[in-house]
Design a protein around this motif. Structure first.
Motif, PDB file in Angstrom:
ATOM      1  N   SER A   1       1.047  -1.239  -0.475  1.00  0.00           N
ATOM      2  CA  SER A   1      -0.110  -0.022  -0.068  1.00  0.00           C
ATOM      3  C   SER A   1       1.151   1.438  -0.088  1.00  0.00           C
ATOM      4  O   SER A   1       2.206   1.198   0.319  1.00  0.00           O
ATOM      5  CB  SER A   1      -0.739   0.112   0.962  1.00  0.00           C
ATOM      6  N   THR A   2       0.443   2.441  -0.715  1.00  0.00           N
ATOM      7  CA  THR A   2       1.277   3.440  -0.748  1.00  0.00           C
ATOM      8  C   THR A   2       1.936   4.707  -0.001  1.00  0.00           C
ATOM      9  O   THR A   2       3.049   4.170   0.472  1.00  0.00           O
ATOM     10  CB  THR A   2       0.673   4.691  -1.252  1.00  0.00           C
ATOM     11  N   ILE A   3       0.648   4.355   2.011  1.00  0.00           N
ATOM     12  CA  ILE A   3       0.609   4.797   3.018  1.00  0.00           C
ATOM     13  C   ILE A   3       0.380   3.611   3.900  1.00  0.00           C
ATOM     14  O   ILE A   3      -0.006   2.728   3.751  1.00  0.00           O
ATOM     15  CB  ILE A   3       0.083   5.349   3.503  1.00  0.00           C
ATOM     16  N   SER A   4       2.137   2.760   4.946  1.00  0.00           N
ATOM     17  CA  SER A   4       1.857   1.914   5.619  1.00  0.00           C
ATOM     18  C   SER A   4       0.369   1.633   6.353  1.00  0.00           C
ATOM     19  O   SER A   4      -0.266   3.251   7.045  1.00  0.00           O
ATOM     20  CB  SER A   4       3.200   1.654   6.698  1.00  0.00           C
ATOM     21  N   PRO A   5      -0.254   0.370   6.840  1.00  0.00           N
ATOM     22  CA  PRO A   5      -1.898   0.590   7.020  1.00  0.00           C
ATOM     23  C   PRO A   5      -0.790   1.187   8.675  1.00  0.00           C
ATOM     24  O   PRO A   5      -2.279   0.439   9.879  1.00  0.00           O
ATOM     25  CB  PRO A   5      -2.050  -0.900   7.317  1.00  0.00           C
ATOM     26  N   LYS A   6      -0.423   1.181   9.664  1.00  0.00           N
ATOM     27  CA  LYS A   6       0.098   1.466  10.667  1.00  0.00           C
ATOM     28  C   LYS A   6      -0.950   2.452  11.285  1.00  0.00           C
ATOM     29  O   LYS A   6      -1.518   2.795  12.821  1.00  0.00           O
ATOM     30  CB  LYS A   6       1.585   2.294  11.389  1.00  0.00           C
ATOM     31  N   GLY A   7      -1.527   3.665  10.265  1.00  0.00           N
ATOM     32  CA  GLY A   7      -2.213   4.104  10.737  1.00  0.00           C
ATOM     33  C   GLY A   7      -3.966   4.029  11.355  1.00  0.00           C
ATOM     34  O   GLY A   7      -4.550   4.553  12.098  1.00  0.00           O
ATOM     35  N   TRP A   8      -4.094   2.150  11.167  1.00  0.00           N
ATOM     36  CA  TRP A   8      -5.422   1.712  11.647  1.00  0.00           C
ATOM     37  C   TRP A   8      -4.758   1.463  13.683  1.00  0.00           C
ATOM     38  O   TRP A   8      -6.074   1.396  14.326  1.00  0.00           O
ATOM     39  CB  TRP A   8      -5.382   0.730  10.894  1.00  0.00           C
ATOM     40  N   LEU A   9      -3.618   2.085  13.704  1.00  0.00           N
ATOM     41  CA  LEU A   9      -3.967   1.527  15.463  1.00  0.00           C
ATOM     42  C   LEU A   9      -2.586   2.611  15.652  1.00  0.00           C
ATOM     43  O   LEU A   9      -2.960   2.916  17.243  1.00  0.00           O
ATOM     44  CB  LEU A   9      -2.127   0.473  15.151  1.00  0.00           C
ATOM     45  N   PHE A  10      -2.847   3.509  14.827  1.00  0.00           N
ATOM     46  CA  PHE A  10      -2.297   5.093  15.420  1.00  0.00           C
ATOM     47  C   PHE A  10      -2.694   5.859  14.119  1.00  0.00           C
ATOM     48  O   PHE A  10      -2.067   6.135  13.426  1.00  0.00           O
ATOM     49  CB  PHE A  10      -0.662   4.666  15.310  1.00  0.00           C
ATOM     50  N   PRO A  11      -3.202   6.256  14.468  1.00  0.00           N
ATOM     51  CA  PRO A  11      -4.176   7.273  13.296  1.00  0.00           C
ATOM     52  C   PRO A  11      -3.026   8.340  13.351  1.00  0.00           C
ATOM     53  O   PRO A  11      -2.231   8.882  14.280  1.00  0.00           O
ATOM     54  CB  PRO A  11      -5.009   7.786  13.470  1.00  0.00           C
ATOM     55  N   GLN A  12      -3.158   9.262  11.675  1.00  0.00           N
ATOM     56  CA  GLN A  12      -2.592  10.637  11.340  1.00  0.00           C
ATOM     57  C   GLN A  12      -3.071  10.931  12.136  1.00  0.00           C
ATOM     58  O   GLN A  12      -2.055  12.583  13.385  1.00  0.00           O
ATOM     59  CB  GLN A  12      -2.387  10.616  10.190  1.00  0.00           C
ATOM     60  N   THR A  13      -4.261  11.044  12.817  1.00  0.00           N
ATOM     61  CA  THR A  13      -4.816  11.909  13.766  1.00  0.00           C
ATOM     62  C   THR A  13      -5.411  11.974  14.675  1.00  0.00           C
ATOM     63  O   THR A  13      -6.726  10.384  14.416  1.00  0.00           O
ATOM     64  CB  THR A  13      -5.720  13.474  13.177  1.00  0.00           C
ATOM     65  N   GLU A  14      -5.355  11.446  15.816  1.00  0.00           N
ATOM     66  CA  GLU A  14      -5.960  10.691  16.622  1.00  0.00           C
ATOM     67  C   GLU A  14      -6.431  11.449  17.764  1.00  0.00           C
ATOM     68  O   GLU A  14      -6.138  12.435  18.859  1.00  0.00           O
ATOM     69  CB  GLU A  14      -5.587   9.968  17.435  1.00  0.00           C
ATOM     70  N   GLU A  15      -8.280  11.985  18.043  1.00  0.00           N
ATOM     71  CA  GLU A  15      -8.628  12.318  19.200  1.00  0.00           C
ATOM     72  C   GLU A  15      -8.310  11.897  20.781  1.00  0.00           C
ATOM     73  O   GLU A  15      -8.278  10.501  20.545  1.00  0.00           O
ATOM     74  CB  GLU A  15     -10.082  12.895  19.340  1.00  0.00           C
ATOM     75  N   MET A  16      -7.768  12.535  21.445  1.00  0.00           N
ATOM     76  CA  MET A  16      -7.284  11.576  22.935  1.00  0.00           C
ATOM     77  C   MET A  16      -8.389  11.590  24.287  1.00  0.00           C
ATOM     78  O   MET A  16      -9.017  11.080  24.140  1.00  0.00           O
ATOM     79  CB  MET A  16      -5.751  11.976  23.022  1.00  0.00           C
ATOM     80  N   PHE A  17      -8.907  13.414  23.606  1.00  0.00           N
ATOM     81  CA  PHE A  17      -9.987  12.867  24.768  1.00  0.00           C
ATOM     82  C   PHE A  17     -10.323  14.709  24.515  1.00  0.00           C
ATOM     83  O   PHE A  17      -9.429  15.673  24.358  1.00  0.00           O
ATOM     84  CB  PHE A  17      -9.584  13.243  26.127  1.00  0.00           C
ATOM     85  N   PHE A  18     -11.548  15.072  25.742  1.00  0.00           N
ATOM     86  CA  PHE A  18     -12.222  16.115  25.786  1.00  0.00           C
ATOM     87  C   PHE A  18     -12.611  17.115  26.806  1.00  0.00           C
ATOM     88  O   PHE A  18     -11.913  15.336  27.736  1.00  0.00           O
ATOM     89  CB  PHE A  18     -13.759  15.877  25.040  1.00  0.00           C
ATOM     90  N   PHE A  19     -11.939  17.905  27.038  1.00  0.00           N
ATOM     91  CA  PHE A  19     -12.158  18.300  27.841  1.00  0.00           C
ATOM     92  C   PHE A  19     -13.291  19.755  28.153  1.00  0.00           C
ATOM     93  O   PHE A  19     -13.875  20.387  27.207  1.00  0.00           O
ATOM     94  CB  PHE A  19     -10.917  19.589  29.079  1.00  0.00           C
ATOM     95  N   PHE A  20     -14.082  20.210  28.994  1.00  0.00           N
ATOM     96  CA  PHE A  20     -14.842  20.728  29.263  1.00  0.00           C
ATOM     97  C   PHE A  20     -14.556  21.385  30.539  1.00  0.00           C
ATOM     98  O   PHE A  20     -14.729  20.907  31.732  1.00  0.00           O
ATOM     99  CB  PHE A  20     -16.501  20.281  29.710  1.00  0.00           C
ATOM    100  N   THR A  21     -15.261  22.843  30.789  1.00  0.00           N
ATOM    101  CA  THR A  21     -15.145  23.879  31.563  1.00  0.00           C
ATOM    102  C   THR A  21     -16.250  23.650  32.547  1.00  0.00           C
ATOM    103  O   THR A  21     -17.410  24.129  31.262  1.00  0.00           O
ATOM    104  CB  THR A  21     -14.443  25.039  31.453  1.00  0.00           C
ATOM    105  N   SER A  22     -17.051  23.663  33.426  1.00  0.00           N
ATOM    106  CA  SER A  22     -17.983  23.964  34.192  1.00  0.00           C
ATOM    107  C   SER A  22     -18.229  24.542  35.329  1.00  0.00           C
ATOM    108  O   SER A  22     -17.695  23.373  35.918  1.00  0.00           O
ATOM    109  CB  SER A  22     -19.169  23.195  34.154  1.00  0.00           C
ATOM    110  N   ASP A  23     -18.810  25.362  35.757  1.00  0.00           N
ATOM    111  CA  ASP A  23     -18.825  25.594  37.499  1.00  0.00           C
ATOM    112  C   ASP A  23     -17.036  25.768  37.412  1.00  0.00           C
ATOM    113  O   ASP A  23     -17.172  25.079  38.906  1.00  0.00           O
ATOM    114  CB  ASP A  23     -19.455  24.694  37.952  1.00  0.00           C
ATOM    115  N   ASN A  24     -15.826  26.105  37.119  1.00  0.00           N
ATOM    116  CA  ASN A  24     -15.071  25.795  37.280  1.00  0.00           C
ATOM    117  C   ASN A  24     -14.142  24.961  37.550  1.00  0.00           C
ATOM    118  O   ASN A  24     -13.185  24.618  38.764  1.00  0.00           O
ATOM    119  CB  ASN A  24     -14.154  27.395  38.061  1.00  0.00           C
ATOM    120  N   GLN A  25     -14.838  24.099  36.899  1.00  0.00           N
ATOM    121  CA  GLN A  25     -14.276  22.737  37.018  1.00  0.00           C
ATOM    122  C   GLN A  25     -13.590  21.895  35.792  1.00  0.00           C
ATOM    123  O   GLN A  25     -14.599  22.497  34.594  1.00  0.00           O
ATOM    124  CB  GLN A  25     -15.675  21.988  37.929  1.00  0.00           C
TER     125      GLN A  25
END
Ligand SMILES: Cc1cc2nc3c(=O)[nH]c(=O)nc-3n(C[C@H](O)[C@H](O)[C@H](O)COP(=O)(O)OP(=O)(O)OC[C@H]3O[C@@H](n4cnc5c(N)ncnc54)[C@H](O)[C@@H]3O)c2cc1C
Ligand code: SF4
Ligand code: SF4
Ligand code: SF4
Ligand code: SF4
Ligand code: FES
Lengths: 351, 283, 319
Positions: free
Chosen positions: A53-77
């Motif tokens: 393949s033109t690009i290796s399949p590593k991206g299925w285990l280690f995506p080019q862009t991977e969201e790790m976590f979302f953060f939310f602020t509420s009531d200063n938390q």
């Protein structure tokens, strides 16, 4: 372990069943000259006749862009919420070198600090390897401890046969994938599969356009960090991200936040490249690898020495992608050969 | 199935800034506590270790934990404003939320240092990691394990001296402790020493006998300090310094902080001079 | 191979007489279908220099790495590459008097993949020639012919300047343009599609962009000291690789080189995932030509880029 044979028709049925029950990621011919691993919706989308393949399949285990976590602020938390929720994926039709690439990545994301993003995907991914039936001119897996019919590390190993495909079961996870649809498979009683694979292996062994000798290279590099040779190579390097992004074993990443309002957002990671000038540039401007020379040296030392030092595995599996795609013909096979010369004569005989 | 929630080293723990001390025009010290008391309780750093500090929405930066582990219930970080994250941090106020993950890296060999005299040589913000060890050995429960303490510290000007309270008031009063402070150029109102740290070091000319020298500061200072120490007869195993490389993950994955096959985030940041000499000169 | 001999002769003279300290040209690569940019400083190395129909790289941009070179730098250019030299001089990236331009009138290049599919990768090209119909390549293993029709590199089919537009030494005889395919053929085809289809087409292309920035790094029109794509603050496009950021990248890139792109085709060549950058660049080139009636940028040293200059005859319907 067990071996089975599946007819071409049944392979089709099997794959369509797998697509129904799992996410199946397989090689797809995207354009005339571009082959990519993608999730598929039916057997007909898959191109099993691809070489690499033109690009290796590593991206299925280690995506080019991977969201790790979302953060939310509420009531200063601050509240954090993990983003990673993979289901079981089958990586279907991987070539042996790409399986080896995954094996080379495993220890990076393992160890004292478990990289849970990689680990989650890895544990939920079944690797179905497909033996090669031809050798491309850039392939040199056989010089890097692998081979076109060596499926070590996969869960299942497929070999193309005259009347279908042979399937060798390498792990219990692989066995499950067969058992679940056992009526499609015939047991291979007389070792036809492994015989066919051995023959194919022997046939392909003579097709490699270059044999690369890496013996002694690491030991030489242990002793020689500074070599004029790196200057020579660096002169023509463009400092782009091609070689690192398409490589199955490169794993450098950057971490970044996105937050439209400053209150909530997401932290992600994305592939980065040691060939980029800002990769090591620190606040204030100091850069320990300030020129293309230090950067190209780092890449090749990483492949040929550092990965071995840290994980006792080669950092290159000989897939040949960087050779094929580097716009200025920086060819790791040639580098290894040149380093052998440098080691032997203390300089390149021609220069 | 692995679960991200239980062990995800890349996920910081929420924390709150409880106090900010203005050290210099561009350095502030932040006192922080984890929002979850259990996390605070279980966070067990050693002197010399670092943490990744998050300002959510901006990013992360590697900062030395400058408070000693003997000081329980809070963490201190002294931060110089140099770029995006550090500027964002400087804009925060007490009560603001941040994230902390760590502790990362190796630490000063405080066990091996037992029974020895210690010579600290710092410049500018470079005193931050040393301060964790200084306060560790000066802590009541540890003081008897260590010999005499000498601290040589310098900055460009009086304004630029970090931890003024420590160097000018607190430490000089501690038993068996001498503090030598210097600024680069003479200034009105400053009666102390004037001159660069390496020159001051040579002037003081401490003996290497039964001693470790620990240094941290701007690269150019470290370079001349190391030369001076060598001249005074310190062996490479008696000299300890810390290294700085650009970092992202802090846990040996992102592949950026390597010097040869060592990752500064895992194998450092503390190195003996003898180890430093084994590394390729790429830092 | 007369060009190759001329090239070596002149390179040797330049180095021996110290008229140049460096000659940038081509040398054989690691396999028969590839060449590498070569940086020759010593007389003994001059014989590494080659010229054959595989010399595809545009070497002009390397000149930027040698701005501080004490002496002059000589560089080998083909017709298309020579426009890049003009571009760099016009952008004040290189002083004209610092460089020696070794121009090669280029009849067209061979597609390396076609060559690779027929020749043993480990042989060496001994000589190459070309007639109206075919290239013939002689290696240790015999003579191989490649018909022009099948093997000519795509960009060469519409070549505008076989002969360099600027040179200090011309290493061969001038080649007039002939049988030129319309460079805007594909652009026109795409223009004729409904908006939805065009948009789907580009989405599919941009989706797979790796953002490796090879297209930028190789481009002689991309010369900013700090590229907007590398800036962290302000952050023009996020590092995230997705269709929206990738599209932003592609549009910004295309517009940054608009009116300055010399149509050398390098970005298109280097792209590892075959994104048709030429098509995008030529769309803009075509519009600029339609609007301002100007030659391809880089054709003429005295003609300023249309988007970087103003004349009273400029169209102004938008005002
Ligand atoms: C082991 C170690 C200990 C440190 N201790 C301290 C300390 O106690 N106090 C202090 O003020 N600074 C310390 N630094 C330096 C601090 O990490 C950088 O100044 C900071 O990361 C700059 O971030 P920025 O976003 O403001 O700068 P930018 O230039 O905007 O940097 C962007 C990103 O690049 C990375 N980066 C840039 N420069 C550095 C650098 N020098 N080191 C590591 N990562 C970098 C960070 O991930 C940063 O978020 C330490 C660095 C290391 C490696
Ligand atoms: S080696 Fe080739 S692919 Fe890699 S950065 Fe250099 S030019 Fe790009
Ligand atoms: S270094 Fe090149 S050949 Fe080796 S594994 Fe990476 S892409 Fe493949
Ligand atoms: S070379 Fe291709 S993949 Fe790389 S950034 Fe340019 S368009 Fe994207
Ligand atoms: S945009 Fe592409 S074709 Fe135009 S000058 Fe740059 S590299 Fe050449
Ligand atoms: S900071 Fe990521 S490897 Fe060290």
């Amino acid at each position: 372990m067990n071996a089975y044979i599946i007819t071409r028709d049944n392979l089709r049925t099997w794959i369509d069943a797998l697509i129904r029950d799992y996410t199946l990621v397989a090689p797809v011919r995207e354009e005339e000259k571009v082959s990519l691993f993608k999730p598929v919706g039916s057997f007909t989308e898959i191109d099993l006749n691809y070489t690499n393949s033109t690009i290796s399949p590593k991206g299925w285990l280690f995506p080019q862009t991977e969201e790790m976590f979302f953060f939310f602020t509420s009531d200063n938390q601050i509240n954090l919420e993990d983003a990673c929720k993979p289901g079981t994926t089958i990586l279907f039709g991987l070539r042996p070198c790409d399986v080896k690439g995954i094996i080379a990545l495993d220890p990076v994301f393992n160890g004292t600090y478990q990289d849970c993003y990689y680990q989650m995907r890895r544990q939920n991914t079944i690797l179905v390897c497909l033996c090669c039936t031809r050798v491309e001119r850039h392939c040199f897996c056989n010089s890097m401890g692998g081979g076109p019919t060596n499926g070590e590390g996969a869960d299942l190993l497929l070999t193309e046969m005259e009347d279908g495909y042979g399937i060798e079961v390498l792990t219990s996870r692989g066995e499950e994938l067969v058992n679940k649809y056992h009526q499609l498979f015939a047991v291979d009683g007389d070792n036809r599969v492994s015989k066919t694979r051995d023959e194919m292996g022997k046939k392909l062994a003579s097709q490699f356009s270059r044999k690369v000798d890496i013996s002694g290279i690491k030991e030489f590099l242990d002793q020689h960090f500074e070599l004029p040779y790196w200057n020579e190579l660096a002169q023509r390097c463009l400092g782009c991200g091609i070689c690192t992004f398409i490589c199955p074993t490169c794993h450098c990443f950057d971490i970044f936040d996105q937050s439209p309002d400053g209150e909530s957002g997401v932290r992600s990671r994305c592939w980065d490249s040691c060939m980029f000038s800002h990769f090591t540039r620190m606040a204030g401007g100091h850069n320990p690898r300030p020129t293309k020379k230090e950067r190209i040296r780092n890449r090749f030392l990483h492949k040929l020495k550092y990965h071995r030092d840290r994980y006792n595995l080669d950092g290159c599996v000989g897939c040949g992608r960087c050779i094929n795609k580097c716009p200025v013909n920086i060819d790791i096979r040639q580098i290894i050969a040149d380093l052998q010369e440098v080691a032997r004569y203390d300089q390149l005989p021609l220069s | 199935m692995t679960n991200c929630r239980s062990h995800n080293p890349l996920r910081p723990f929420p924390a709150t800034i409880i106090k900010i001390i203005d050290e210099t025009p561009d350095v502030k010290t932040f006192q922080m506590v984890f929002d979850d008391p259990e996390v605070m309780e279980n966070f067990k750093q050693k002197p010399g270790q670092v943490a990744q500090i998050s300002v959510f929405g901006v990013g992360e930066a590697t900062i030395s934990i400058t408070s000693s582990p003997t000081r329980k219930g809070l963490l201190e970080f002294s931060v110089k404003k140099v770029g995006m994250l550090t500027s964002a941090l400087h804009r925060l106020e007490p009560g603001c939320k941040v994230g902390i993950r760590g502790p990362y890296g190796n630490h000063f060999p405080y066990e091996k240092m037992k029974g020895k005299d210690l010579l600290f040589i710092g410049g500018g913000i470079g005193l931050a990691p040393l301060r964790a060890l200084i306060d560790f050995v000066l802590a009541e429960e540890n003081r008897k394990d260590y010999g005499n303490i000498e601290i040589i510290y310098g900055a460009r000007s009086v304004d630029d001296l970090c931890f003024k309270y420590d160097i000018l008031e607190r430490w000089p009063q501690m038993p068996g402790t001498k503090v030598y402070t210097t600024i680069d150029r003479a200034e009105q109102g400053w009666e102390g020493h004037v001159g660069f740290v390496p020159a001051y070091l040579e002037e003081i000319n401490p003996t290497p006998k039964n001693k470790y020298a620990i240094t941290c500061g701007p690269p150019i200072m470290i370079k001349f300090v190391l030369q001076a120490l060598e001249k005074m007869g310190f062996s490479d195993d008696q000299v300890i310094t810390t290294l700085e490389m650009k970092m992202k993950c802090g846990i040996g994955k992102c592949g950026r902080c390597n010097i040869g096959s060592k990752y500064v985030c895992l194998d450092g940041p503390v190195f003996y001079l003898s180890q430093l000499k084994q590394l390729p000169p790429e830092f | 191979m007369k060009v190759q001999e001329n090239l070596r002769d002149i390179a040797r003279k330049l180095l021996v007489n110290k008229e140049a300290t460096l000659v940038i040209g081509y040398a054989p690569g690691s396999e028969v279908s590839r060449v590498i940019p070569a940086f020759i400083r010593k007389e003994e190395e001059v014989d590494h220099l080659i010229w054959n129909p595989l010399c595809v790289n545009n070497l002009a941009k390397y000149l930027l790495d040698y701005n501080q070179e004490p002496g002059k730098v000589a560089v080998v250019v083909k017709g298309c590459d020579s426009r890049a030299i003009v571009r760099l001089i016009q952008d004040n990236q290189i002083p004209r008097e610092k460089i020696i331009i070794l121009g090669i009138p280029c009849p067209g290049l061979l597609d390396p993949e076609t060559v690779a599919s027929r020749l043993n990768p480990n042989t060496q090209i001994l000589s190459a020639s070309l007639n109206e119909q075919a290239f013939s390549i002689q290696t240790e293993e015999g003579i191989f012919t490649f018909s022009r029709n099948e093997s000519l590199l795509e960009k060469c089919r519409s070549c505008e300047h076989h002969t360099p537009v600027i040179a200090d030494f011309m290493l061969g005889e001038e080649i007039p343009p002939a049988n030129r395919v319309d460079p805007f053929e594909k652009v026109k085809k795409l223009e004729d599609l409904p908006v939805k289809d065009r948009s789907d087409y580009w989405d599919k292309q941009f989706q797979r962009c790796l953002r490796c920035y090879a297209c930028r790094n190789v481009c002689p029109a991309c010369t900013c000291r700090e590229c907007v794509f590398d800036q962290a603050e302000p952050c023009w496009i996020a590092k995230a690789n997705n269709l929206s950021e990738n599209t932003a990248f592609h549009l910004i890139r295309a517009f940054h080189v608009a009116g300055r792109c010399v149509d050398c085709g390098e970005c298109d060549r280097v792209c590892p995932v075959n994104i048709p950058l030429t098509l995008l660049n030529r769309k803009i080139l075509k519009d600029i030509k339609d609007l301002f009636n100007v030659p391809t940028p880089g054709t003429n040293l005295n003609e300023l880029p249309p988007l970087g200059s103003f004349t009273n005859s400029d169209p102004d319907e938008f005002m």
